[in-house]
Design a protein around this motif. Sequence first.
Motif, PDB file in Angstrom:
ATOM      1  N   GLY A  68    -109.330 115.514 -72.797  1.00  0.00           N
ATOM      2  CA  GLY A  68    -110.390 116.020 -73.663  1.00  0.00           C
ATOM      3  C   GLY A  68    -109.898 117.034 -74.674  1.00  0.00           C
ATOM      4  O   GLY A  68    -110.588 118.012 -74.968  1.00  0.00           O
ATOM      5  N   CYS A  69    -108.707 116.814 -75.199  1.00  0.00           N
ATOM      6  CA  CYS A  69    -108.164 117.746 -76.188  1.00  0.00           C
ATOM      7  C   CYS A  69    -107.417 116.974 -77.274  1.00  0.00           C
ATOM      8  O   CYS A  69    -107.290 115.748 -77.209  1.00  0.00           O
ATOM      9  CB  CYS A  69    -107.249 118.782 -75.531  1.00  0.00           C
ATOM     10  N   ASN A  70    -106.909 117.693 -78.241  1.00  0.00           N
ATOM     11  CA  ASN A  70    -106.264 117.091 -79.402  1.00  0.00           C
ATOM     12  C   ASN A  70    -104.746 117.053 -79.217  1.00  0.00           C
ATOM     13  O   ASN A  70    -104.074 118.037 -79.484  1.00  0.00           O
ATOM     14  CB  ASN A  70    -106.632 117.889 -80.656  1.00  0.00           C
ATOM     15  N   TYR A  71    -104.229 115.950 -78.763  1.00  0.00           N
ATOM     16  CA  TYR A  71    -102.809 115.742 -78.476  1.00  0.00           C
ATOM     17  C   TYR A  71    -102.367 116.580 -77.260  1.00  0.00           C
ATOM     18  O   TYR A  71    -102.657 117.768 -77.192  1.00  0.00           O
ATOM     19  CB  TYR A  71    -101.902 116.067 -79.670  1.00  0.00           C
ATOM     20  N   ALA A  72    -101.658 115.938 -76.358  1.00  0.00           N
ATOM     21  CA  ALA A  72    -101.215 116.640 -75.148  1.00  0.00           C
ATOM     22  C   ALA A  72     -99.949 116.011 -74.601  1.00  0.00           C
ATOM     23  O   ALA A  72     -99.615 114.855 -74.903  1.00  0.00           O
ATOM     24  CB  ALA A  72    -102.306 116.606 -74.075  1.00  0.00           C
ATOM     25  N   GLU A  73     -99.225 116.781 -73.818  1.00  0.00           N
ATOM     26  CA  GLU A  73     -98.164 116.262 -72.959  1.00  0.00           C
ATOM     27  C   GLU A  73     -98.681 116.338 -71.535  1.00  0.00           C
ATOM     28  O   GLU A  73     -99.384 117.288 -71.165  1.00  0.00           O
ATOM     29  CB  GLU A  73     -96.873 117.067 -73.121  1.00  0.00           C
ATOM     30  N   ALA A  74     -98.335 115.324 -70.747  1.00  0.00           N
ATOM     31  CA  ALA A  74     -98.872 115.208 -69.395  1.00  0.00           C
ATOM     32  C   ALA A  74     -97.794 115.474 -68.355  1.00  0.00           C
ATOM     33  O   ALA A  74     -96.625 115.125 -68.540  1.00  0.00           O
ATOM     34  CB  ALA A  74     -99.461 113.816 -69.188  1.00  0.00           C
ATOM     35  N   PHE A  75     -98.215 116.070 -67.252  1.00  0.00           N
ATOM     36  CA  PHE A  75     -97.312 116.398 -66.158  1.00  0.00           C
ATOM     37  C   PHE A  75     -98.010 116.113 -64.829  1.00  0.00           C
ATOM     38  O   PHE A  75     -99.232 116.009 -64.763  1.00  0.00           O
ATOM     39  CB  PHE A  75     -96.915 117.881 -66.207  1.00  0.00           C
ATOM     40  N   GLU A  76     -97.194 115.992 -63.813  1.00  0.00           N
ATOM     41  CA  GLU A  76     -97.727 115.924 -62.444  1.00  0.00           C
ATOM     42  C   GLU A  76     -97.356 117.237 -61.758  1.00  0.00           C
ATOM     43  O   GLU A  76     -96.180 117.524 -61.552  1.00  0.00           O
ATOM     44  CB  GLU A  76     -97.141 114.736 -61.694  1.00  0.00           C
ATOM     45  N   CYS A  77     -98.361 118.032 -61.470  1.00  0.00           N
ATOM     46  CA  CYS A  77     -98.132 119.331 -60.838  1.00  0.00           C
ATOM     47  C   CYS A  77     -98.030 119.150 -59.328  1.00  0.00           C
ATOM     48  O   CYS A  77     -98.973 118.665 -58.695  1.00  0.00           O
ATOM     49  CB  CYS A  77     -99.266 120.301 -61.177  1.00  0.00           C
ATOM     50  N   VAL A  78     -96.884 119.506 -58.766  1.00  0.00           N
ATOM     51  CA  VAL A  78     -96.684 119.359 -57.321  1.00  0.00           C
ATOM     52  C   VAL A  78     -96.649 120.708 -56.622  1.00  0.00           C
ATOM     53  O   VAL A  78     -96.672 120.771 -55.392  1.00  0.00           O
ATOM     54  CB  VAL A  78     -95.392 118.575 -57.015  1.00  0.00           C
ATOM     55  N   GLY A  91    -104.007 113.364 -74.742  1.00  0.00           N
ATOM     56  CA  GLY A  91    -105.039 114.292 -75.181  1.00  0.00           C
ATOM     57  C   GLY A  91    -106.436 113.778 -74.865  1.00  0.00           C
ATOM     58  O   GLY A  91    -107.299 114.522 -74.398  1.00  0.00           O
ATOM     59  N   VAL A  92    -106.649 112.494 -75.112  1.00  0.00           N
ATOM     60  CA  VAL A  92    -107.946 111.881 -74.802  1.00  0.00           C
ATOM     61  C   VAL A  92    -108.249 111.999 -73.307  1.00  0.00           C
ATOM     62  O   VAL A  92    -109.384 112.288 -72.905  1.00  0.00           O
ATOM     63  CB  VAL A  92    -107.951 110.400 -75.233  1.00  0.00           C
ATOM     64  N   GLN A  93    -107.243 111.782 -72.472  1.00  0.00           N
ATOM     65  CA  GLN A  93    -107.447 111.898 -71.028  1.00  0.00           C
ATOM     66  C   GLN A  93    -107.934 113.284 -70.630  1.00  0.00           C
ATOM     67  O   GLN A  93    -108.728 113.438 -69.702  1.00  0.00           O
ATOM     68  CB  GLN A  93    -106.133 111.612 -70.293  1.00  0.00           C
TER      69      GLN A  93
END
Length: 223
Positions: free
Chosen positions: A209-219, A205-207
């Motif tokens: 700029g939001c409050n809690y997140a899940e991260a993905f790599e969009c291809v 989320g910090v990366q």
Amino acid sequence: MNYLVVVAHPDDEVLGAGATIHKLIENGNKVAVAIMASQAAARKDLSSTLSDDATEALSIIGVEEKYEANFPNIKMNTVPHLELVQFIEACIEDWKAEAIITHHPSDTNNDHVMTSYAVQAASRLFQRRSGVPALKELLYMEVPSSTEWSFDSSANRFTPNFFVEIGKKGIETKIKALSAYKGVMRPYPHPRSKEALEGLAAYRGVQAGCNYAEAFECVLKRV
């Protein structure tokens, strides 16, 4: 939009994208999960109710459709690539999938890698079969306790460029769903502990700029 989440093992879907799946469904999208090695026979402390665990976990995040194959656990590299691809293609066609979420190909778990490669091949189904629309989106997810352990420095490791804000409710739902899998959660500081999962969601989320997140790599993203 119809999303298909293709994972090697039961629990990968929650670890990698559980909160995102929940949010997608709450926002009116449809999500199905395809599990390649549904028995996970090589798992330590294998739950005697694994299939029921998976059904309960998916119910918590809102998933009603589940596809299951019985490819050998931690032996998926012994299965002809074509068989893996054809199973995923059948799921794509049946679900009329428009977007896919799956493992990153540089994961340290070989089953995750084989699943990712098979998805990559299956994602081109529209080029080989008439009447199948091209995918609109393909995302790689991170699976804590596995993706971050990619030791191959020559490979392109997981590099998130797509973030889904999940909020406190999202991470709580994710942990609740993961807890439905008996024997999966671990005490801190294990990556599959409550504290670690909350910390990763906070960091992602910090990366973004939001409050809690899940991260993905969009291809792949087609508008």
